[in-house]
Design a protein around this motif. Structure first.
Motif, mmCIF file in Angstrom:
data_model
loop_
_atom_site.group_PDB
_atom_site.id
_atom_site.type_symbol
_atom_site.label_atom_id
_atom_site.label_comp_id
_atom_site.label_asym_id
_atom_site.label_seq_id
_atom_site.Cartn_x
_atom_site.Cartn_y
_atom_site.Cartn_z
ATOM 1 N N GLN A 163 -11.773 -8.491 7.814
ATOM 2 C CA GLN A 163 -12.472 -9.776 7.879
ATOM 3 C C GLN A 163 -12.246 -10.475 9.216
ATOM 4 O OE1 GLN A 163 -12.219 -12.453 4.414
ATOM 5 N NE2 GLN A 163 -11.159 -10.794 3.351
ATOM 6 N N MET A 164 -11.043 -10.309 9.759
ATOM 7 C CA MET A 164 -10.674 -11.038 10.968
ATOM 8 C C MET A 164 -10.981 -10.246 12.230
ATOM 9 S SD MET A 164 -7.093 -12.610 9.501
ATOM 10 C CE MET A 164 -7.214 -14.296 10.018
ATOM 11 N N GLN A 165 -10.776 -8.950 12.186
ATOM 12 C CA GLN A 165 -10.915 -8.152 13.397
ATOM 13 C C GLN A 165 -12.364 -7.977 13.832
ATOM 14 O OE1 GLN A 165 -8.638 -4.662 12.243
ATOM 15 N NE2 GLN A 165 -6.902 -5.327 13.469
ATOM 16 N N TRP A 166 -13.309 -8.122 12.914
ATOM 17 C CA TRP A 166 -14.716 -7.996 13.273
ATOM 18 C C TRP A 166 -15.395 -9.348 13.410
ATOM 19 C CZ3 TRP A 166 -16.380 -3.734 15.289
ATOM 20 C CH2 TRP A 166 -15.723 -2.536 14.980
ATOM 21 N N CYS A 167 -14.614 -10.401 13.358
ATOM 22 C CA CYS A 167 -15.164 -11.745 13.497
ATOM 23 C C CYS A 167 -15.395 -12.045 14.976
ATOM 24 C CB CYS A 167 -14.204 -12.766 12.891
ATOM 25 S SG CYS A 167 -14.779 -14.468 13.046
ATOM 26 N N THR A 168 -16.531 -12.649 15.300
ATOM 27 C CA THR A 168 -16.871 -12.956 16.689
ATOM 28 C C THR A 168 -16.441 -14.360 17.093
ATOM 29 O OG1 THR A 168 -19.086 -13.705 16.054
ATOM 30 C CG2 THR A 168 -18.824 -11.377 16.660
ATOM 31 N N SER A 169 -15.675 -15.034 16.226
ATOM 32 C CA SER A 169 -15.237 -16.402 16.535
ATOM 33 C C SER A 169 -13.737 -16.573 16.339
ATOM 34 C CB SER A 169 -15.985 -17.418 15.646
ATOM 35 O OG SER A 169 -17.373 -17.321 15.810
ATOM 36 N N PHE A 170 -12.982 -15.475 16.458
ATOM 37 C CA PHE A 170 -11.556 -15.538 16.150
ATOM 38 C C PHE A 170 -10.769 -14.569 17.024
ATOM 39 C CE2 PHE A 170 -7.778 -14.108 13.912
ATOM 40 C CZ PHE A 170 -7.210 -15.312 13.520
ATOM 41 N N VAL A 171 -9.551 -14.990 17.411
ATOM 42 C CA VAL A 171 -8.648 -14.106 18.146
ATOM 43 C C VAL A 171 -7.200 -14.411 17.768
ATOM 44 C CG1 VAL A 171 -8.353 -15.610 20.170
ATOM 45 C CG2 VAL A 171 -8.141 -13.124 20.434
ATOM 46 N N PHE A 172 -6.384 -13.348 17.718
ATOM 47 C CA PHE A 172 -4.938 -13.463 17.544
ATOM 48 C C PHE A 172 -4.271 -13.267 18.895
ATOM 49 C CE2 PHE A 172 -4.720 -12.558 12.870
ATOM 50 C CZ PHE A 172 -3.764 -13.509 12.553
ATOM 51 N N ASP A 173 -3.377 -14.187 19.286
ATOM 52 C CA ASP A 173 -2.504 -14.009 20.439
ATOM 53 C C ASP A 173 -1.063 -14.069 19.958
ATOM 54 O OD1 ASP A 173 -4.589 -13.901 22.378
ATOM 55 O OD2 ASP A 173 -4.755 -16.073 22.304
ATOM 56 N N MET A 174 -0.145 -13.573 20.775
ATOM 57 C CA MET A 174 1.245 -13.534 20.312
ATOM 58 C C MET A 174 2.248 -13.649 21.441
ATOM 59 S SD MET A 174 3.296 -10.713 18.088
ATOM 60 C CE MET A 174 4.929 -11.151 17.459
ATOM 61 N N LEU A 175 3.330 -14.387 21.161
ATOM 62 C CA LEU A 175 4.522 -14.420 21.995
ATOM 63 C C LEU A 175 5.680 -13.919 21.132
ATOM 64 C CD1 LEU A 175 2.583 -16.699 23.193
ATOM 65 C CD2 LEU A 175 4.654 -17.665 24.195
ATOM 66 N N TYR A 176 6.309 -12.834 21.556
ATOM 67 C CA TYR A 176 7.404 -12.243 20.794
ATOM 68 C C TYR A 176 8.692 -12.334 21.604
ATOM 69 C CZ TYR A 176 10.169 -8.728 18.255
ATOM 70 O OH TYR A 176 11.166 -8.075 17.558
ATOM 71 N N ILE A 177 9.674 -13.061 21.090
ATOM 72 C CA ILE A 177 10.978 -13.244 21.733
ATOM 73 C C ILE A 177 11.994 -12.427 20.934
ATOM 74 C CG2 ILE A 177 12.652 -14.924 22.595
ATOM 75 C CD1 ILE A 177 10.483 -17.093 22.132
ATOM 76 N N HIS A 178 12.699 -11.518 21.573
ATOM 77 C CA HIS A 178 13.509 -10.573 20.814
ATOM 78 C C HIS A 178 14.851 -10.279 21.488
ATOM 79 C CE1 HIS A 178 12.710 -7.379 23.733
ATOM 80 N NE2 HIS A 178 11.496 -7.928 23.818
ATOM 81 N N GLU A 179 15.727 -9.669 20.711
ATOM 82 C CA GLU A 179 16.996 -9.170 21.220
ATOM 83 C C GLU A 179 16.836 -7.703 21.626
ATOM 84 O OE1 GLU A 179 19.642 -10.931 21.668
ATOM 85 O OE2 GLU A 179 18.992 -12.784 20.668
ATOM 86 N N LYS A 180 17.902 -7.151 22.213
ATOM 87 C CA LYS A 180 17.885 -5.748 22.600
ATOM 88 C C LYS A 180 17.850 -4.844 21.366
ATOM 89 C CE LYS A 180 20.742 -6.536 26.716
ATOM 90 N NZ LYS A 180 22.018 -6.186 27.376
ATOM 91 N N LYS A 181 17.342 -3.642 21.560
ATOM 92 C CA LYS A 181 17.376 -2.645 20.503
ATOM 93 C C LYS A 181 18.830 -2.299 20.173
ATOM 94 C CE LYS A 181 15.911 2.070 19.425
ATOM 95 N NZ LYS A 181 15.248 3.290 19.940
ATOM 96 N N SER A 182 19.114 -2.175 18.892
ATOM 97 C CA SER A 182 20.468 -1.832 18.441
ATOM 98 C C SER A 182 20.370 -1.183 17.065
ATOM 99 C CB SER A 182 21.343 -3.088 18.370
ATOM 100 O OG SER A 182 20.902 -3.937 17.321
ATOM 101 N N GLU A 183 21.532 -0.991 16.425
ATOM 102 C CA GLU A 183 21.520 -0.411 15.082
ATOM 103 C C GLU A 183 20.799 -1.304 14.082
ATOM 104 O OE1 GLU A 183 25.427 0.547 13.831
ATOM 105 O OE2 GLU A 183 25.746 2.109 15.352
ATOM 106 N N VAL A 184 20.807 -2.614 14.328
ATOM 107 C CA VAL A 184 20.170 -3.554 13.387
ATOM 108 C C VAL A 184 18.871 -4.122 13.923
ATOM 109 C CG1 VAL A 184 22.337 -4.179 12.271
ATOM 110 C CG2 VAL A 184 21.567 -5.479 14.267
ATOM 111 N N ASN A 185 18.632 -3.964 15.217
ATOM 112 C CA ASN A 185 17.416 -4.516 15.820
ATOM 113 C C ASN A 185 16.439 -3.408 16.180
ATOM 114 O OD1 ASN A 185 18.427 -7.152 15.719
ATOM 115 N ND2 ASN A 185 19.431 -6.932 17.715
ATOM 116 N N CYS A 186 15.182 -3.616 15.845
ATOM 117 C CA CYS A 186 14.135 -2.625 16.140
ATOM 118 C C CYS A 186 12.921 -3.355 16.709
ATOM 119 C CB CYS A 186 13.768 -1.841 14.892
ATOM 120 S SG CYS A 186 13.453 -2.887 13.433
ATOM 121 N N PRO A 187 13.064 -3.985 17.876
ATOM 122 C CA PRO A 187 11.988 -4.822 18.398
ATOM 123 C C PRO A 187 10.679 -4.084 18.631
ATOM 124 C CG PRO A 187 13.671 -4.430 20.077
ATOM 125 C CD PRO A 187 14.233 -3.965 18.787
ATOM 126 N N GLN A 188 10.741 -2.806 19.014
ATOM 127 C CA GLN A 188 9.490 -2.080 19.238
ATOM 128 C C GLN A 188 8.702 -1.926 17.942
ATOM 129 O OE1 GLN A 188 8.427 -0.694 22.536
ATOM 130 N NE2 GLN A 188 6.610 -1.062 21.286
#
Length: 259
Positions: A163-188
């Protein structure tokens, strides 16, 4: 009905698409991850608001308020709303152009707890229930600010995404703030899940930042001031203005290789 041509694919002789009034939705992570310290933002405002290390949530709130002021200078008919991202999306502020109401709603935002999950479908459903994304009289821009490094959002519904991806009047933008990759972190993996929201009609601008982001978060918010109907694709943006920043501060990173 033909799909409008984004500015990025126009040739030089074609006119830009009209800059329709926007309905802009800030989708702000309110997990305890947003209390993480971020280094000083040298261009954080005329009063050098962030000359000292500041929490992620405070940096985000200040930059959102500046963003709103600048957008309203360009067009006082723009409207803004706020969604909070806990375990589910929470509608926090109705659409308005009233700067005082927006300032009060944003100032009261703070971390609500530690969350081990996030329901992506709750965000999509909230947006669809609060705004008509097919109304051709305005353009909707959802700006997601997410700060969790070990919490992968749930897989979004294909039906809702369609519904959203084929809409001609809508866009998603993103800012992702993360820690380094580790045993508990999987930012990718977290980042890749959010990338599933990107549309082929109007591709979003997706930014990622480590703890040493400094001016880059402010720069990203400045770039998002561009009207989505008139901006280039992200990979085509001129990056000369980043050279001074990347020489002395953090650079654009590959999440899995963050060191």
């Amino acid at each position: 009905m033909s799909v409008p041509t984004p500015a990025s694919s126009m040739n030089e002789t074609e006119a830009l698409l009209p800059a329709l009034p926007q309905k802009i939705i800030f989708c702000i992570d309110v997990s305890n991850d947003m209390t993480g310290e971020i280094s000083r933002v040298l261009c954080g405002g005329a009063d050098d608001t962030f000359l000292e290390p500041t929490s992620r949530i405070e940096v985000v709130k200040r930059l959102i308020l500046r963003f709103i002021s600048l957008k309203l200078l360009a067009n006082p008919n723009h409207e803004f709303a706020v969604i909070l991202l806990a375990e589910r999306a929470i509608w926090h502020m109705n659409f308005t152009s009233d700067k005082l109401l927006l300032e009060a709603a944003i100032e009261e935002i703070g971390p609500l707890g530690t969350f081990s999950s996030f329901d992506m479908n709750s965000l999509l459903k909230t947006i669809l229930s609060q705004v008509d994304i097919n109304n051709s009289e305005h353009f909707i821009q959802a700006i997601v600010i997410y700060g969790r490094s070990g919490c992968i959002p749930s897989d979004p519904s294909k039906e809702l995404l369609s519904q959203m991806q084929w809409c001609t009047s809508f866009v998603f933008d993103m800012l992702y703030i993360h820690e380094k990759k580790s045993e508990v972190n999987c930012p990718q993996d977290v980042y890749n899940r959010w990338l599933q929201l990107e549309s082929d009609v109007y591709p979003g601008w997706f930014f990622d930042f480590g703890r040493l982001a400094r001016r880059r978060i402010a720069l990203a918010m400045m770039q998002l001031l561009a009207h989505p109907l008139q901006r280039a694709e992200q990979e085509d943006m001129e990056i000369e203005e980043l050279k001074d920043i990347t020489m002395h501060e953090d650079t654009l990173i590959l999440l899995d290789d963050d060191d």
